[in-house]
Design a protein around this motif. Sequence first.
Motif, PDB file in Angstrom:
ATOM      1  N   ASN A   1     114.288 -20.613  -3.996  1.00 67.56           N
ATOM      2  CA  ASN A   1     113.224 -21.558  -3.651  1.00 67.56           C
ATOM      3  C   ASN A   1     112.068 -21.489  -4.621  1.00 67.56           C
ATOM      4  OD1 ASN A   1     114.148 -22.997  -1.494  1.00 67.56           O
ATOM      5  ND2 ASN A   1     113.648 -21.373  -0.029  1.00 67.56           N
ATOM      6  N   ARG A   2     111.693 -20.252  -4.952  1.00 71.18           N
ATOM      7  CA  ARG A   2     110.570 -20.081  -5.880  1.00 71.18           C
ATOM      8  C   ARG A   2     110.881 -20.683  -7.251  1.00 71.18           C
ATOM      9  NH1 ARG A   2     107.287 -14.430  -5.803  1.00 71.18           N
ATOM     10  NH2 ARG A   2     106.930 -14.279  -3.558  1.00 71.18           N
TER      11      ARG A   2
ATOM     12  N   ASP B   1     107.651 -13.994   6.176  1.00 73.45           N
ATOM     13  CA  ASP B   1     108.463 -13.244   5.221  1.00 73.45           C
ATOM     14  C   ASP B   1     109.639 -14.086   4.761  1.00 73.45           C
ATOM     15  OD1 ASP B   1     109.411 -10.889   3.779  1.00 73.45           O
ATOM     16  OD2 ASP B   1     111.007 -10.881   5.275  1.00 73.45           O
ATOM     17  N   PHE B   2     110.308 -14.719   5.717  1.00 74.51           N
ATOM     18  CA  PHE B   2     111.538 -15.438   5.408  1.00 74.51           C
ATOM     19  C   PHE B   2     111.287 -16.623   4.466  1.00 74.51           C
ATOM     20  CE2 PHE B   2     114.933 -18.462   6.134  1.00 74.51           C
ATOM     21  CZ  PHE B   2     116.054 -17.657   6.052  1.00 74.51           C
ATOM     22  N   PHE B   3     110.242 -17.399   4.750  1.00 77.39           N
ATOM     23  CA  PHE B   3     109.966 -18.577   3.915  1.00 77.39           C
ATOM     24  C   PHE B   3     109.021 -18.268   2.757  1.00 77.39           C
ATOM     25  CE2 PHE B   3     111.370 -20.570   7.922  1.00 77.39           C
ATOM     26  CZ  PHE B   3     112.424 -21.303   7.412  1.00 77.39           C
ATOM     27  N   ASP B   4     108.705 -16.973   2.614  1.00 76.93           N
ATOM     28  CA  ASP B   4     107.927 -16.548   1.455  1.00 76.93           C
ATOM     29  C   ASP B   4     106.591 -17.294   1.410  1.00 76.93           C
ATOM     30  OD1 ASP B   4     107.564 -15.093  -0.839  1.00 76.93           O
ATOM     31  OD2 ASP B   4     108.545 -16.552  -2.132  1.00 76.93           O
TER      32      ASP B   4
ATOM     33  N   ILE C   1     110.508  -9.094  -4.199  1.00 72.58           N
ATOM     34  CA  ILE C   1     110.751 -10.473  -4.618  1.00 72.58           C
ATOM     35  C   ILE C   1     109.921 -10.825  -5.855  1.00 72.58           C
ATOM     36  CG2 ILE C   1     109.172 -11.234  -2.756  1.00 72.58           C
ATOM     37  CD1 ILE C   1     111.863 -13.526  -4.057  1.00 72.58           C
TER      38      ILE C   1
ATOM     39  N   GLN D   1     123.630 -27.584  -1.706  1.00 74.24           N
ATOM     40  CA  GLN D   1     122.264 -27.463  -2.211  1.00 74.24           C
ATOM     41  C   GLN D   1     121.818 -26.014  -2.434  1.00 74.24           C
ATOM     42  OE1 GLN D   1     121.056 -29.229   1.662  1.00 74.24           O
ATOM     43  NE2 GLN D   1     119.026 -28.611   0.977  1.00 74.24           N
ATOM     44  N   HIS D   2     122.244 -25.113  -1.551  1.00 71.70           N
ATOM     45  CA  HIS D   2     121.823 -23.725  -1.755  1.00 71.70           C
ATOM     46  C   HIS D   2     122.581 -23.062  -2.880  1.00 71.70           C
ATOM     47  CE1 HIS D   2     118.959 -23.172   1.517  1.00 71.70           C
ATOM     48  NE2 HIS D   2     119.593 -24.231   1.981  1.00 71.70           N
TER      49      HIS D   2
ATOM     50  N   LEU E   1     120.799 -24.902   6.254  1.00 70.41           N
ATOM     51  CA  LEU E   1     121.362 -23.609   5.841  1.00 70.41           C
ATOM     52  C   LEU E   1     120.381 -22.469   6.039  1.00 70.41           C
ATOM     53  CD1 LEU E   1     124.004 -22.841   3.422  1.00 70.41           C
ATOM     54  CD2 LEU E   1     121.965 -21.464   3.177  1.00 70.41           C
ATOM     55  N   THR E   2     119.114 -22.690   5.660  1.00 73.59           N
ATOM     56  CA  THR E   2     118.146 -21.612   5.881  1.00 73.59           C
ATOM     57  C   THR E   2     117.989 -21.373   7.379  1.00 73.59           C
ATOM     58  OG1 THR E   2     116.403 -23.248   5.575  1.00 73.59           O
ATOM     59  CG2 THR E   2     116.797 -21.744   3.761  1.00 73.59           C
TER      60      THR E   2
ATOM     61  N   LEU F   1     120.591 -10.849   0.160  1.00 77.92           N
ATOM     62  CA  LEU F   1     120.753 -12.292   0.271  1.00 77.92           C
ATOM     63  C   LEU F   1     119.436 -13.016   0.570  1.00 77.92           C
ATOM     64  CD1 LEU F   1     122.511 -14.859   0.493  1.00 77.92           C
ATOM     65  CD2 LEU F   1     122.837 -14.286   2.893  1.00 77.92           C
TER      66      LEU F   1
ATOM     67  N   PRO G   1     127.026 -18.335   3.991  1.00 83.14           N
ATOM     68  CA  PRO G   1     125.935 -18.068   3.038  1.00 83.14           C
ATOM     69  C   PRO G   1     126.004 -16.652   2.468  1.00 83.14           C
ATOM     70  CG  PRO G   1     125.064 -18.815   5.160  1.00 83.14           C
ATOM     71  CD  PRO G   1     126.548 -18.789   5.291  1.00 83.14           C
TER      72      PRO G   1
ATOM     73  N   LEU H   1     127.410 -16.574  -0.945  1.00 78.94           N
ATOM     74  CA  LEU H   1     126.728 -17.325  -2.006  1.00 78.94           C
ATOM     75  C   LEU H   1     126.490 -16.511  -3.287  1.00 78.94           C
ATOM     76  CD1 LEU H   1     123.951 -19.557  -0.391  1.00 78.94           C
ATOM     77  CD2 LEU H   1     125.695 -20.292  -2.006  1.00 78.94           C
TER      78      LEU H   1
ATOM     79  N   GLN I   1     120.367 -18.773   8.360  1.00 77.45           N
ATOM     80  CA  GLN I   1     119.885 -17.488   7.874  1.00 77.45           C
ATOM     81  C   GLN I   1     118.709 -16.977   8.703  1.00 77.45           C
ATOM     82  OE1 GLN I   1     121.086 -15.385   5.398  1.00 77.45           O
ATOM     83  NE2 GLN I   1     122.745 -16.741   5.995  1.00 77.45           N
TER      84      GLN I   1
ATOM     85  N   LYS J   1     105.686  -6.896  -4.171  1.00 76.52           N
ATOM     86  CA  LYS J   1     106.873  -6.986  -3.332  1.00 76.52           C
ATOM     87  C   LYS J   1     108.109  -7.062  -4.220  1.00 76.52           C
ATOM     88  CE  LYS J   1     105.256 -10.505  -0.762  1.00 76.52           C
ATOM     89  NZ  LYS J   1     105.302 -11.563   0.232  1.00 76.52           N
TER      90      LYS J   1
ATOM     91  N   ASP K   1     115.765 -25.858   6.214  1.00 71.39           N
ATOM     92  CA  ASP K   1     116.823 -26.858   6.335  1.00 71.39           C
ATOM     93  C   ASP K   1     117.995 -26.229   7.087  1.00 71.39           C
ATOM     94  OD1 ASP K   1     118.266 -25.249   4.569  1.00 71.39           O
ATOM     95  OD2 ASP K   1     117.504 -26.331   2.829  1.00 71.39           O
TER      96      ASP K   1
ATOM     97  N   LEU L   1     117.701 -15.959  -1.598  1.00 69.22           N
ATOM     98  CA  LEU L   1     117.384 -17.296  -1.092  1.00 69.22           C
ATOM     99  C   LEU L   1     115.921 -17.634  -1.369  1.00 69.22           C
ATOM    100  CD1 LEU L   1     119.319 -17.266   2.311  1.00 69.22           C
ATOM    101  CD2 LEU L   1     119.831 -18.707   0.332  1.00 69.22           C
ATOM    102  N   LYS L   2     115.053 -16.662  -1.132  1.00 67.41           N
ATOM    103  CA  LYS L   2     113.626 -16.870  -1.425  1.00 67.41           C
ATOM    104  C   LYS L   2     113.436 -17.126  -2.910  1.00 67.41           C
ATOM    105  CE  LYS L   2     112.022 -13.500   1.786  1.00 67.41           C
ATOM    106  NZ  LYS L   2     111.299 -12.254   1.945  1.00 67.41           N
TER     107      LYS L   2
ATOM    108  N   LYS M   1     110.589 -24.406  -7.174  1.00 69.64           N
ATOM    109  CA  LYS M   1     109.177 -24.821  -7.213  1.00 69.64           C
ATOM    110  C   LYS M   1     108.588 -24.604  -8.605  1.00 69.64           C
ATOM    111  CE  LYS M   1     108.249 -23.823  -2.351  1.00 69.64           C
ATOM    112  NZ  LYS M   1     107.851 -22.709  -1.506  1.00 69.64           N
TER     113      LYS M   1
END
Lengths: 606, 78
Positions: free
Chosen positions: A37-38, B14-17, A7, A63-64, B38-39, A29, A233, A236, B42, A5, B36, A33-34, A41
């Motif tokens: 997050n990755r 898909d969105f939260f992977d 991402i 935070q974002h 903000l997401t 975007l 957003p 961002l 989105q 993918k 949260d 955002l994904k 983590k």
Amino acid sequence: MSEIKPIDRVYEKVTAKDAPIDYLMGQELTLLLKLSNRIKKYKAKNDIHGTFRLAVLGSYSIQHFVSMLDAFLMGLGIDTEIYEGEYDGIRMDVLDDDSAFYAFKPDMVLLMMDHRDIKVYPQVLQDEKSVDELVSQVMSGFDTIWSRIKKCAPGCQILQTNMVLPPLRPLGNLEAGVAYSDMEFLRRINSRLATAHPDGVTIVDMEYLASYFGKKGWFDYSSYFLTKAGYSPDALPLVCASFARLIASARGKVYKCLVMDLDNTLWGGVVGDDGYDGIELDPHNAVGEAYRHFQRYIKALKDRGVILAVCSKNNEDTAKEPFEKNPDMILKLSDISCFVANWEDKAQNIKNIATMLNIGVDSLVFVDDNPAEREIVKNYLPQVYVVDLPEDPAYYAMALEESNAFSWIEITEEDIKRSGTYAANEQRKELMESFVDYDEYLKALDMSASVGSPEGAQMKRFAQLINKSNQFNLRTIRYSEEQLLAMKDDGIHRLIYVDLNDKFSSYGIISCIVLEKRGDDCFIDTWLMSCRVLKRGVENLALDTVVTTAKEMGCSRLIGEYIPTAKNKMVENFYPSLGFGSLGDGKFELMLEEYSKKEYFIQIVK
Amino acid sequence: MTETMTKLQDIFRDFFDDEDIVLTDETTADDIDGWDSLTHVQLIVAVEKAFSVKFSTVEVMKLKNVGEFAALIEKKTA
């Protein structure tokens, strides 16, 4: 077989620290955002902690922004440890000496504020003088925050956002015509921020970013009420990219030179076919005006200290003709510090340009209308920032602007003189050729230098060199201006600068040395020099000063150290060449008693 | 699982992977890593696009769980 993918590909590049800002800006975007997050983590899972300590404090939700910025910085190879302030917790963190923010010991802090932080606005019909008093009150609020940070976190660099003017105008068009309107009030705050901030504070132009993005989209009120995010957003990535570039600049990753193709880049057509007077540069023609517009923008970059170089597939004489004979050219030969026109491949030529200018390949930005040439440079010299010019020359200047490549943290006098200095190098070379003996040449240069401890404005340049120099730099230790100011007066360190002139140019400060007293030893914490003044005897003059200073400090021995980096091989044998003995492990010593004065042809002036 | 719910689940994954997300009517933001405020905005935009609908701030505020979300979508697309 599982599909790869998009991402996954982006994630891989970022964790490999190989994702330039423009690459990430090309992503959607939701993907970014994904990705953020990755990365979050990934850092948590592998217990990754960076060496660059960055605090972000905001009066709106950050935070974002923080996690996306972290991904951008990782892509640039900046290992960051981030402290994220509480929502609307700036004062709580800054005004409490025992706060978690100070315990974090930040190297840099971003203060993200906006117009909602300002609690008192002028009344309708209030007179101008009292509006300005209100501006002063707001400014003293900023001063309180900045000076507290300077006191409790010495050496911490401050990035302060200015005010974004919101799109709501209770007074309508009148907002622009009176002093008491919200708009004019915020404008005055911004202009005071521009001129009245102290050293160590950098103002970040959020108002520009918001205008560029479009105010209506920036202030997405529904998402603000739902998320308290300050701006939409959608903005961002743009905001993160701007901050990432500024942070990279502050960390020494600075683009200094623009390398330009000629045909169909600076003018329309091919000079070899059309002749110097047949190329398209006519101010009365839309296409000609487009190229002149681009040249005008480049000229403005040169005037602010960006070095210009030409790299063109042409015969040299033919390529120079338009600069010499075409009256519609805005750029002149004297603006170009390094002119390379031949039929060799561009990647090799660009490498040679870096060598000739004595700067790193990674400080070059390249513009060329030809996608094939850009591809070659991208592949063979990935360190070069290659700007993808659009098809239409009318948008060349905007593409270069949007690359944001030359977003420096500051500009000093030396930066502006420098582009002139490089051109004067040519004359110096001619002078050299007329001498057989190198010493005779050095004498004929009429060099003079001043040496001392940096004061006032000199400190800015001193700090800039400390953070920029890569090649002639023995230990490559970076210090912020704030840290240097603290060291200057701590009784343990001594700071020494050398400022050089010759009959052709005035270089300003070109060498920085930091000494540290360690008992009877004087340790050379920092020794660096600008490569523009290699082989002039500046090292010898500097060593004389170091020896004298070390004696004043009550020391009997000098200790030098060479820490190898990818770029400083040229000074590998620096200490032995000055007569230091090796102690092993990259360390060298010189007994002060045994030192005899070096020879050089530079007159020391007060 | 209704058609709306299945489509919603695909969007969420898909969105939260995260391919392991399983939605029920009772699923809330607390159940999903990374959901949260903000997401959320989105996510709303992603859902609006996928179903060609538009939600107001009030509607977004009122949603208590995924079941209500699906019901709102069905009401709008009916």
